[in-house]
Design an enzyme around this catalytic site. Structure first.
Site: not given
Length: 379
Positions: A124, A130, A362, A364
């Site tokens: 991803l 991000g 997973e 931040t």
């Protein structure tokens, strides 16, 4: 939900012994070689760890969320690298297929993932993308009976050893609604890998760029067979992933507590073991209390998950607390070790670096805070 306590206790005991007798002694080797020994991967296959969360109908153990976190507590006691190698098979790599895949995709991929015959990877993140996951720039263009992918994915866990990638790529307009999920085999023409990343910690967990240069894949590679729902698929399985990582953080915190207690009993200063000094005791007490709080939080959220309740806020809260908590516990463990805690011969030095990542992937800590506040305000 624990379906059979006796069976679960037996599984947890097996994993506990495996972690302590096989994984802990291999930690230094993994740190030095930056890879998981193949014999340990084979033992993980034999224990069924690659298919913990995959339904029994497809060859997995089919653990409930509460059962899974009990196992994750034990795996988290060892270096995070060991857990990571099975992570995508049990997490987003398989769960996306489970919740939204076609029956044909389930029948083909899930049994292979459950046995560890293939290792999955989730692609991803991109060089410029991000936390804003709905803005992926990698494109997928329909070309007859194929799609052509172009773009680069970054920091992709297990990429150097993966057999198949779950890839989020843009098939439509801007925003999350234009993102589609694809299953891309590693030998697809036009797919290549960048150099292995040199990371602060979690050696043995290999990551690298995944590059798509006019990469051609079959049209039936779309998860679920429908364009534009890839981002929704990813969101559906985030709660399970966050609770799993939270449980791993608890396991790591408990390991750090044990390492700190052991050192405090053996290290003598001012004529007595430092464990008898109250300021050391205070740090030990704080760490044990926080680890216990994290364990209780994860178990309660897991039970809510198994009851089918809405727990976006609870899963985010567990991820936020446990990932931040294990960082504090690691810091105290190094402090208790004093100068020795800065030396690589001690496990706390490695864990200090390893657990830092839990506050980043997973989602931040800041993303978890946003999710929690949004859920509170929308209640």
């Amino acid at each position: 939900m624990i379906r059979d306590a006796e069976v679960l206790n037996a599984l947890v005991e097996v994993v506990r012994r495996f972690a302590r007798e096989r994984l802990l002694p291999a930690e230094a080797r993994v740190e030095d070689e930056n890879t998981i020994p193949p014999e340990i991967i084979e033992e993980m296959r034999e224990l069924g760890l690659f298919g913990m969360s995959i339904p029994e109908d497809y060859g997995g153990l089919g653990l409930t969320m509460e059962e899974e976190v009990h196992v994750a507590f034990e795996l988290g006691y060892a270096s995070p690298a060991f857990r990571s190698v099975i992570g995508t098979n049990n997490g987003i790599g398989s769960q996306g297929i489970i919740v939204d895949g076609t029956e044909e995709q389930k029948q083909y991929w899930l049994p292979l993932m459950a046995t560890g015959e293939i290792i999955g990877s989730f692609a991803l993140t991109e060089p410029d993308i991000g936390s804003d996951a709905g803005s992926v720039k990698t494109t997928a263009r329909r070309d007859g009976e194929h799609y052509v992918l172009n773009g680069t994915k970054r920091y992709i866990t297990n990429a150097p050893v993966a057999d198949v990638f779950t890839v989020m790529a843009r098939t439509g307009g801007p925003g999350a609604a234009g993102v589609t999920a694809f299953l891309v085999p590693k030998d697809s023409p036009g797919l290549s890998l960048g150099p292995i990343d040199k990371k602060m910690g979690q050696r043995g967990t290999r990551t690298c760029d995944v590059i798509f240069d006019n990469c051609r894949i079959a049209a039936d590679s779309v998860i679920g067979g429908s364009e534009g729902v890839g981002f929704k698929t990813a969101m559906k399985v985030l709660n399970r992933g966050r609770l799993h990582i939270s449980a791993v953080c608890v396991g790591a915190a408990e390991r750090l507590c044990d390492e700190a207690v052991r050192f405090a009993r053996e290290r003598v200063q001012f004529g007595k073991p430092i464990a008898e000094h109250q300021l050391i005791q205070a740090m030990l007490a704080d760490s044990s209390t926080e680890a216990f709080a994290g364990r209780a939080m994860v178990l309660e959220a897991a039970r809510q998950f198994d009851r089918g309740e809405r727990l976006i806020q609870q899963a985010a809260s567990a991820k936020l607390f446990c990932s931040e908590m294990v960082g504090r516990v690691a810091d105290r463990a190094v402090q208790i070790h004093g100068g020795a805690g800065y030396m690589q011969e001690y496990a706390v030095e490695r864990f200090y670096r390893d657990v830092r990542l839990f506050r980043l992937y997973e989602g931040t800590s800041q993303i978890q805070q946003i999710i929690i506040a949004r859920e509170m305000l929308n209640a």
